[in-house]
Motif scaffolding. Structure first.
Motif, short mmCIF file in Angstrom:
data_model
loop_
_atom_site.label_atom_id
_atom_site.label_comp_id
_atom_site.label_asym_id
_atom_site.label_seq_id
_atom_site.Cartn_x
_atom_site.Cartn_y
_atom_site.Cartn_z
N LEU A 1 28.47 -9.74 8.73
CA LEU A 1 27.05 -10.02 8.59
C LEU A 1 26.38 -8.91 7.76
N TYR A 2 25.82 -9.29 6.63
CA TYR A 2 25.09 -8.32 5.81
C TYR A 2 23.75 -8.05 6.48
N THR A 3 23.51 -6.79 6.79
CA THR A 3 22.42 -6.44 7.68
C THR A 3 21.63 -5.25 7.16
N SER A 4 20.34 -5.27 7.38
CA SER A 4 19.47 -4.11 7.16
C SER A 4 18.78 -3.80 8.47
N SER A 5 18.22 -2.60 8.56
CA SER A 5 17.58 -2.17 9.80
C SER A 5 16.40 -1.26 9.49
N ILE A 6 15.27 -1.56 10.10
CA ILE A 6 14.08 -0.74 9.89
C ILE A 6 14.34 0.70 10.31
N GLY A 7 15.04 0.88 11.43
CA GLY A 7 15.33 2.22 11.92
C GLY A 7 16.65 2.78 11.43
N GLY A 8 17.41 2.00 10.67
CA GLY A 8 18.68 2.48 10.15
C GLY A 8 19.87 2.27 11.06
N ASP A 9 19.63 1.77 12.28
CA ASP A 9 20.73 1.58 13.21
C ASP A 9 20.46 0.34 14.06
N GLY A 10 21.11 0.25 15.21
CA GLY A 10 21.02 -0.92 16.06
C GLY A 10 22.40 -1.48 16.32
N MET A 11 22.49 -2.44 17.21
CA MET A 11 23.76 -3.07 17.51
C MET A 11 23.66 -4.58 17.34
N LEU A 12 24.66 -5.15 16.68
CA LEU A 12 24.78 -6.60 16.57
C LEU A 12 25.68 -7.10 17.69
N SER A 13 25.14 -7.94 18.56
CA SER A 13 25.91 -8.59 19.61
C SER A 13 26.07 -10.04 19.21
N VAL A 14 27.31 -10.45 18.95
CA VAL A 14 27.59 -11.77 18.38
C VAL A 14 28.44 -12.59 19.35
N ALA A 15 27.99 -13.78 19.66
CA ALA A 15 28.78 -14.71 20.48
C ALA A 15 29.16 -15.89 19.61
N ILE A 16 30.43 -16.29 19.67
CA ILE A 16 30.86 -17.52 19.00
C ILE A 16 30.89 -18.62 20.04
N GLU A 17 30.36 -19.81 19.68
CA GLU A 17 30.03 -20.80 20.69
C GLU A 17 30.38 -22.23 20.25
N ASP A 18 30.41 -23.09 21.26
CA ASP A 18 30.66 -24.52 21.08
C ASP A 18 29.46 -25.26 21.67
N GLU A 19 28.70 -25.95 20.80
CA GLU A 19 27.54 -26.71 21.28
C GLU A 19 27.92 -28.18 21.40
N ALA A 20 27.84 -28.70 22.62
CA ALA A 20 28.18 -30.10 22.89
C ALA A 20 27.03 -31.02 22.46
N GLN B 1 30.15 8.26 11.46
CA GLN B 1 28.88 7.61 11.81
C GLN B 1 27.84 7.87 10.74
N LYS B 2 27.16 6.80 10.30
CA LYS B 2 26.17 6.93 9.24
C LYS B 2 25.14 5.82 9.34
N LYS B 3 23.88 6.19 9.42
CA LYS B 3 22.81 5.19 9.49
C LYS B 3 22.56 4.58 8.12
N LEU B 4 21.95 3.42 8.11
CA LEU B 4 21.54 2.80 6.86
C LEU B 4 20.32 3.51 6.29
N ALA B 5 20.27 3.59 4.99
CA ALA B 5 19.09 4.13 4.33
C ALA B 5 17.98 3.07 4.33
N ALA B 6 16.76 3.50 4.11
CA ALA B 6 15.63 2.57 4.07
C ALA B 6 15.87 1.51 2.99
N GLY B 7 15.78 0.24 3.37
CA GLY B 7 15.97 -0.85 2.44
C GLY B 7 17.42 -1.19 2.14
N GLU B 8 18.37 -0.43 2.68
CA GLU B 8 19.79 -0.68 2.40
C GLU B 8 20.29 -1.89 3.19
N VAL B 9 21.09 -2.73 2.53
CA VAL B 9 21.76 -3.86 3.17
C VAL B 9 23.26 -3.62 3.05
#
Length: 624
Positions: free
Chosen positions: A483-502, A546-554
């Motif tokens: 997932l190509y991601t940017s962050s206002i604060g430069g960090d954060g965690m992506l919690s991803v669930a893969i799912e089956d929708e009936a 460990q390295k945070k994202l820079a401002a505006g970095e994706v």
């Protein structure tokens, strides 16, 4: 047809010819005609707290359970010995529910001796517990050598090992020492990589299970040793050692990890405690049990794969179980081989007693797994075999919290951005919450709807979904959400669930993965690829990396989603949910706490090609 595709077809044809059609789904009643033998002896008798000296002078203690006659007198015969090494106090283990594994009496009454040993610094054993440090790991081989010795009047020199979880990991450490007499092991739900499997999946700390586990070991270690009546001095020494361990290891470890110290990062501490680093030394037959929703969902298949590739006799059964269920053998019979105790009997009878069993490998496949989506059981020879192809699906469009989902497609993608807001109750009522508290909630609230339907939790984050499938999509193994991601604060965690929708809107959570943005560095040499598709990323999780994202970095964030087997049926939708928390499972260390309270954005475009990568069973059909 390409050479690779032809080779796959040839390999698949050979598999059918050799094993009579593994890769086919089976019913529980149609797999085996093997019948377990009956009891040889009517009773058992226990000799408690037998002293087992280690090479450094520390005394471990074990309970010896032997077969007995109708009057309760021990059978005066040398027999194979099954060893279990536990940190949960052997005296209390019988009251521990599924965590204790199968009862010893079943095998003992059929001609085995059971030796259950308190690990160093736990139960009635001396020393200080430090959770699989080098000295404890050395103990395993020494315990097995002691049990093998002709000085034991009840041992014929042939040994095996059994037990779940901690006891399963202990087996692998012991087996890696190649002690004399060890012929086979039966590890249920063992871990491979302490850091990635359970302590800090994705770079945040497991605050659901780890404190619970450390507390369990500490509490059971403070139960007055049962040896006290016969050896009060030793009992007092043991109790003081256990208190010392709590004060010098357990409490400081938690404080340091939460404070962002060394235990919050991968390194020598976890290398010393991870059996993946010695699994190449294990040379004895091993029967593994794993769960789709187990704590060691990631690690157990990796251990199986290692032995399987080295052509060491090995089996793996993966069922729809959490940690307690897989530890206790709940529903194991549905795999088609009988109860867990019966399969242990068959395994040990063959490898420890030398009983002929010509149908063992034809009755029990190398790999048996439960398929989510169909509820069927399947048999195979490998976890990641030649029938799988590396596949990618594109993340498409935009998703808003509580709003319409974005897309997942194999066709043209739609450009979009999706904001991920930090909502600290994300994950609270999900199958993940049950999984990462070892299945305890399921014991108390088994009918809670959110354990089986993720749609309510998903409204707290972004969702990407395919249209109803025209053809089934089947996946097997580890999954990577890039997932190509940017962050206002430069960090954060992506919690991803893969799912089956009936079709009725019910959302089944198939598996999940987590990744802290600042730990996104990728070690390509240790990552796993299939057909040049990254399916299992490996991140260093070191402070230096460990390295945070820079401002505006994706940047591309590779989220390792733990392995599973699932078929999304026609009319169903394949989807992922993306959030910023997974409570009560994970939380950041205190220095990083403010860094996760930020808005992240997932990007989807030709410039930022977010994808879901996975091993597809057969060619991936068109997904709209």
């Amino acid at each position: 047809m390409t050479t690779r595709r032809f080779a796959r077809l040839l390999s698949l044809f050979a598999s059918f010819a050799l094993v009579g059609g593994m890769l086919t789904f089976t019913s529980a009643s149609a797999v085996t005609t093997w019948k377990p033998r009956g009891e040889q002896y009517p009773n058992t008798v226990v000799e408690k707290d037998v002293a087992i000296p280690m090479s450094d002078g520390v005394i471990l203690r074990g309970d010896v359970v032997r077969p007995a006659d109708a009057d309760g007198k021990a059978i005066a015969k040398r027999l194979p010995v099954i060893v279990t090494i536990t940190a949960y106090n052997k005296t209390a283990l019988g009251s521990a529910g599924g965590l204790g594994g199968t009862p010893a009496d079943y095998l003992v009454k059929r001609g085995y001796v059971q030796l259950t040993v308190d690990a160093r610094g736990t139960g009635s054993s001396e020393g200080i517990w430090r959770a699989f440090d080098a000295r404890e790991n050395k103990d395993g081989g020494e315990v097995m050598t002691w049990a093998h010795s002709s000085k034991r009047p009840w041992s014929n020199g042939i040994t095996g090992m059994s037990g779940p979880s901690y006891m399963g990991i202990s087996q692998l450490w012991a087996a890696a020492a190649n002690p004399p007499g060890l012929k086979a092991i039966f590890p249920q739900v063992p871990g491979a990589d302490v850091y990635r499997d359970v302590v800090a999946s994705g770079g945040q700390l497991d605050v659901g299970f780890i404190p619970l586990w450390l507390g369990l070991v500490t509490a059971t270690g403070l139960i007055p040793p049962s040896v006290g009546a016969s050896d009060p001095q030793s009992a007092m020494t043991e109790l003081l050692n256990h208190l010392t361990g709590a004060g010098t290891f357990t409490v400081p470890l938690l404080v340091q990890a939460l404070g962002g110290g060394e235990p919050a990062y991968d390194g020598d501490f976890y290398k010393e405690r991870s059996v993946k680093n010695v699994i190449d030394k294990v040379k004895v037959p091993a029967f593994f049990v794993s769960g789709e929703y187990d704590l060691f969902q990631r690690g157990t298949p990796l251990l199986f794969e290692n032995l399987n590739k080295r052509k060491i006799p090995t089996k793996l059964v993966i069922g729809p179980w959490d940690h307690l269920q897989a530890s206790g053998g709940t529903g194991f019979d549905k795999a088609g081989y009988g109860s867990l105790a019966q399969v242990q009997l068959r395994w040990f009878d063959h490898y420890l007693k030398g009983k002929d069993d010509a149908r063992l490998n034809s009755d029990i496949a190398n790999l048996t797994y439960y398929e989510q989506g169909t509820g069927k059981w399947a048999r195979d020879s490998k976890w990641i075999g030649s029938s799988l192809e590396g596949a990618k699906l594109k993340v498409s469009g935009s998703s808003a919290t509580g709003g319409a989902p974005g897309g997942i497609t194999s066709g043209a993608r739609v450009d979009g951005t999706s904001d991920i807001y930090p909502i600290p109750v994300q994950g609270l009522c999900t199958r993940s919450a049950n999984q990462w508290t070892a299945g305890i909630p399921n014991l108390l609230l088994a009918s809670l709807p959110c354990f089986s339907d993720n749609q309510y939790n998903d409204k707290l984050g972004a969702v990407f979904s395919s249209k109803p499938l025209a053809k089934a999509v089947t996946l097997q193994g580890p999954i990577n959400a890039r997932l190509y991601t940017s962050s206002i604060g430069g960090d954060g965690m992506l919690s991803v669930a893969i799912e089956d929708e009936a079709p009725d809107g019910t959302v089944s959570r198939l598996s999940g993965g987590w990744q802290v943005i600042s730990h996104r560095a990728l070690d390509k040499t240790k990552s796993r690829y299939l057909d040049n598709v990254l399916i299992q990323p490996f991140h260093p999780f070191t402070k230096a990396a460990q390295k945070k994202l820079a401002a505006g970095e994706v940047a591309p964030i590779d989220v390792e989603i733990f392995p599973t087997r699932a078929k999304i049926l026609p009319g169903h939708k394949l989807r992922i949910s993306v959030q910023a928390f997974d409570v009560p499972h994970l939380l950041p260390s205190l220095p990083d706490l403010l860094g996760v309270l930020t808005v992240m954005t997932v990007h989807s475009s030709a410039k930022y090609p977010s994808t879901i990568n996975f091993p597809s069973v057969g060619a991936l059909p068109t997904v709209k």
